[in-house]
Design a protein around this motif. Structure first.
Motif, PDB file in Angstrom:
ATOM      1  N   THR A 228      52.033 -61.536 -15.169  1.00 29.51           N
ATOM      2  CA  THR A 228      52.212 -60.609 -14.057  1.00 29.51           C
ATOM      3  C   THR A 228      52.809 -59.262 -14.444  1.00 29.51           C
ATOM      4  N   ASN A 229      53.205 -59.088 -15.704  1.00 31.05           N
ATOM      5  CA  ASN A 229      53.704 -57.782 -16.138  1.00 31.05           C
ATOM      6  C   ASN A 229      53.567 -57.666 -17.652  1.00 31.05           C
ATOM      7  N   SER A 230      53.822 -56.475 -18.171  1.00 29.85           N
ATOM      8  CA  SER A 230      53.597 -56.221 -19.600  1.00 29.85           C
ATOM      9  C   SER A 230      54.501 -57.062 -20.484  1.00 29.85           C
TER      10      SER A 230
END
Length: 273
Positions: A228-230
Motif C-alpha cells: 500500500t505504500n513505497s
C-alpha cells in the motif's frame, strides 16, 4: 458474593498533581512494567483460544471482537491491521464497537448499556458455529458485550473474553476467559492505561499466532502483506531479492506484477523449476 472491581480500586500513587513530569513518567512506567508479566500468566488460556480459533478458521470461521470505549477501539484496531499485514480479507477478523464507527472518535451515550445490540450486530454478519466471539472489557461488566457473548454461546458459538477483573460477569459467559489482572490503574479507574496495554498485547498475540499457523508468514516475514505504500513495496522487494537472489529492479517488477512477495516467489519458482 459481591463482585469487586480491581479496575476501580484506588491508584497506588497519590497526589499526582504535585509531582514533576519526570516523577509522573517514571511512576507510569513502573506500573506499565507489570503488564507483560500478567499477560504471560494468561498464556495457557490464550493458547487454548488460538488453537481453537485456528481449527475453526481453517474451516471457514471468523473472529469477532466485541467491546465498548477503549476496549472496542482496540478490537477494531487489531481487526483493521489483519488485511494489510497478512493479506487476508477484512471479513475474517471483525471489530465491533458499541455505538458503531462514531464511537471510534466520540463517546456514544448509553451505547454500551444495550444488552441486545451486540447480538443484533453479530446476526447482521450472519454469525455461525464456526465463528469465535471475543469480548473485550476491562471491567468485565459491559452489557453490550455480555449480551452478545450470552447469545453467541447459547447458539453454540465459541466465546472468549479479555478482562482485568477476576470472576467477572463477562467471564461467566465465556468458554475461554482470559483474565489479566493488572491491578489498580495509575489514574484511578482509567482502564485505557494498563488494561488497554494488556488488551492490545493479547489481541496481537491472538491474531499474529493465528495468522502464522494459517501460513500467512514465511520464516519471520510478512510475505502476504498488502503493497500500500513505497516502504512496503521496498520491503517486499527485498524479500524477493533475498529469497530468489534476483537484482533489486527485477525483483520489484516481479513483486508488482504478482501483488505480494509470496505470490511473486511462488510464480518465479514455478516458472523456473
Amino acid at each position: 458474593m459481591t463482585f469487586v472491581k480491581i479496575t476501580e480500586q484506588p491508584s497506588l500513587h497519590d497526589d499526582l498533581e504535585t509531582k514533576s513530569v519526570r516523577e509522573l513518567l517514571e511512576e507510569i512506567n513502573e506500573e506499565d512494567r507489570k503488564v507483560a508479566l500478567v499477560v504471560r500468566e494468561a498464556i495457557p488460556q490464550i493458547e487454548k483460544l488460538v488453537t481453537s480459533v485456528v481449527e475453526r478458521m481453517r474451516r471457514g470461521g471468523r473472529i469477532f471482537y466485541m467491546g465498548a470505549g477503549t476496549s472496542g477501539r482496540l478490537g477494531v484496531l487489531d481487526a483493521s491491521e489483519i488485511p494489510p499485514t497478512f493479506g487476508m480479507p477484512p471479513t475474517l477478523v471483525v471489530g465491533l464497537i458499541a455505538g458503531g464507527d462514531t464511537a471510534l472518535r466520540n463517546p456514544v451515550e448509553n451505547a454500551e448499556d444495550d444488552r441486545q445490540r451486540g447480538w443484533e450486530e453479530l446476526r447482521q454478519h450472519d454469525i455461525g458455529e464456526l465463528d469465535t466471539v471475543i469480548g473485550i472489557a476491562a471491567s468485565g461488566t459491559t452489557p453490550y458485550v455480555i449480551g452478545a457473548l450470552h447469545e453467541a454461546r447459547r447458539h453454540g458459538i465459541l466465546t472468549a473474553c479479555i478482562c482485568s477483573n477476576p470472576d467477572s460477569p463477562m467471564a461467566a459467559e465465556a468458554d475461554i476467559p482470559i483474565e489479566m489482572v493488572v491491578g489498580p490503574e495509575f489514574v484511578t479507574g482509567s482502564s485505557r492505561m494498563k488494561s488497554g496495554t494488556g488488551q492490545k498485547m493479547i489481541c496481537n498475540m491472538i491474531t499474529t499466532a493465528t495468522m502464522i499457523r494459517l501460513g500467512r508468514v514465511k520464516g519471520n516475514r510478512m510475505v502476504n502483506m498488502q503493497l500500500t505504500n513505497s516502504k512496503l513495496v521496498d520491503r517486499g522487494t527485498r524479500m524477493v531479492v533475498e529469497e530468489l537472489g534476483l537484482g533489486y529492479e527485477q525483483a520489484k517488477a516481479l513483486l508488482l506484477l504478482h501483488g505480494s512477495a509470496r505470490r511473486a516467489i511462488d510464480a518465479y519458482r514455478e516458472e523456473h523449476r
